[in-house]
Scaffold this active site. Structure first.
Site, short mmCIF file in Angstrom:
data_model
loop_
_atom_site.label_atom_id
_atom_site.label_comp_id
_atom_site.label_asym_id
_atom_site.label_seq_id
_atom_site.Cartn_x
_atom_site.Cartn_y
_atom_site.Cartn_z
CE LYS B 50 -4.22 -1.91 0.98
NZ LYS B 50 -5.57 -1.87 0.49
CB SER B 75 -9.35 0.25 10.75
OG SER B 75 -9.65 -0.60 10.29
N GLY B 177 -10.22 -4.85 -2.10
CA GLY B 177 -10.72 -3.52 -2.82
C GLY B 177 -10.51 -3.59 -4.38
#
Lengths: 311, 311
Positions: B50, B75, B177
């Site tokens: 990420k 989170s 995602g």
């Protein structure tokens, strides 16, 4: 052992071992207030530095000895290392194991082609069994740590580290039987002008620490430590090297070992066995000594039962 | 997205990210009957891929946008990634987190300099809070996966893998995602003639699999999976890319995820999070397809609670 001889040993074993990577972490540097270079022997073949010494010891045999095979008694990493090194070189490996050794360790040795003989779980029984195999097969006995060829092979981990990072002030290693410690000292003496070697040892099995104090090889009465690779004692081949050259032996508690292991797992994202964490635990107890310096840490291996972790 | 554009993006983020190593294991090759190349994003800064997307998305902002900062709700790993990337680039990062997020995740974001706003643990509450921060500060909202700049940044993991190993037949990634999957597809299309991308997805949160079948973005009613990074759903920016180009989505059970995770920990000696194991679990279910081929697996991250492991 001079540099040229060590270099020859290193070249000879290179086809059989991994050149393991060296890892760094900004966060661990910040914690240690030093530049720390981790030599990742957990990524070595069969998962530990022992592959180096086992390989060199077998390669150094005569053709006749190789034909007859090798034998050792061990339930730990050296059993696996000897089995795999022997298989790679095309030699038979007889492994004496206590019959109550964990199933996973038996399977690992069998998986590498080792020929297991089971014995009662006592020192006497395993020595007797190894002697018997020697007599029956003519196999050469190789001790896991108290054998100069094994020691010279273990030296190659620090050689690779110093070739990549020549300006290390200290190299920290765990001490159990003393093979890695003595080998690392030989490498530091040959490959560096002023790199000193420091050993970490669990307080609960502090035989090496006491041996330095008394000047003779001491043993442990209890062996209650999570660092199960470090329960063994020094031998007459490695103790003279250690006694003469080691900078110091730093004792660490079980809590400190687990804390260091947690740091390595969480921050470096590496699976290492508790013995490896003993070296970092020693580093963390000597922050004043290492402040601002470049240091090496040999992460000795990664063979740990992940279903039975201390955190 | 053409190769030159992706190359520029990669060059731009290089100073802020690690070029992660690629690992191989003879034993895992034997198990898979293929040559498997593991791209180790568990060693990426903050412990996950990420970091790549977050860095590119911030670098791509105008000077005015950078001055006002960035905001996201997460989170998980993207919260940490955005906080660290923003800190490295010198930008403020506002992170909306549910107030019941684990303490360790709150501390990680704070440690990287993120400015946390806590909200009720609902989608509605976190979107409202993010909107409020946008209005008050002028910060730019960056979605963890459904943002084309984020997707392009995630592409760089596969770019590095393909630059090192150009002849991969398939690259396996986990899908949650959809940012990593879409980015990996863009990289494979631009950097290889015939490398296809396959996603692994937990059966228990099989929204992406169902989205491919129905042709529209599906969501999950339950979210009971150990792979906590994969509970989210696809978005309108990444779904068109995935729908058009993904080779297939392979569903895997919770047991298969834990089995794959065990292999990675025990054999590769790597600490990876369950989401990473989903990709290997998919590989292990497609042994017929990959037999004898070279394949890549992106190990997405290593941020796992080592005090709460599934084995």
């Amino acid at each position: 052992m001079n540099k040229a001889s060590l270099q020859t040993i290193h070249n000879n074993i290179k086809p059989y071992i991994h050149k393991t990577p060296v890892f760094t972490s900004q966060l661990l540097n910040d914690i240690c207030e030093a530049e720390v270079f981790f030599k990742c022997e957990n990524f070595q073949k069969m998962g530990a530095f022992k592959m180096r010494g086992a390989t060199h010891a077998i390669l150094n045999l005569t053709q006749d000895q190789k034909r007859k095979g090798v034998v050792t008694h061990s339930s730990g990493n050296f059993a696996q290392a000897l089995a795999l090194a022997a298989k790679s070189i095309g030699v038979k490996a007889y492994i004496v194991m206590p019959k109550n050794a964990p199933q996973v360790k038996k399977e690992a040795v069998l998986g590498y082609g080792g020929i297991i003989s089971f014995c009662e779980p006592t020192n006497q029984a395993r020595e007797a069994m190894a002697k018997k195999i020697q007599q029956e097969t003519g196999a050469t006995f190789l001790h896991p740590s108290n054998n100069i060829d094994v020691i010279n092979g273990q030296a190659t981990a620090a050689i690779e580290l110093l070739e990549e990072y020549p300006n290390l002030k200290y190299i920290y290693v765990p001490v159990g039987g003393g093979g890695l410690l003595a080998g690392t000292i030989l490498a530091a003496n040959a490959y560096s002008k002023n790199c000193k070697v420091i050993a970490g040892e669990p307080e609960n099995v502090n035989d090496a620490y006491r041996s330095l104090l008394s000047g003779k090889i001491e043993s442990n009465t209890a062996n209650n430590t999570i660092a199960d690779g470090l329960k063994t004692q020094l031998g007459d081949k490695n103790f003279p090297i250690i006694k003469k050259y080691v900078e110091s032996i730093q004792l660490v508690t079980e809590i400190e070992i687990v804390k260091a292991m947690t740091l390595i797992w969480q921050r470096l994202k590496l699976v290492v066995e508790p013995s490896s964490a003993v070296a970092l635990a020693a580093v963390l107890k000597q922050k004043n000594k290492i402040k601002g310096k470049k240091i090496g840490v040999i992460l000795s291996g990664g063979n740990v039962d992940i279903t039975n972790l201390p955190f």
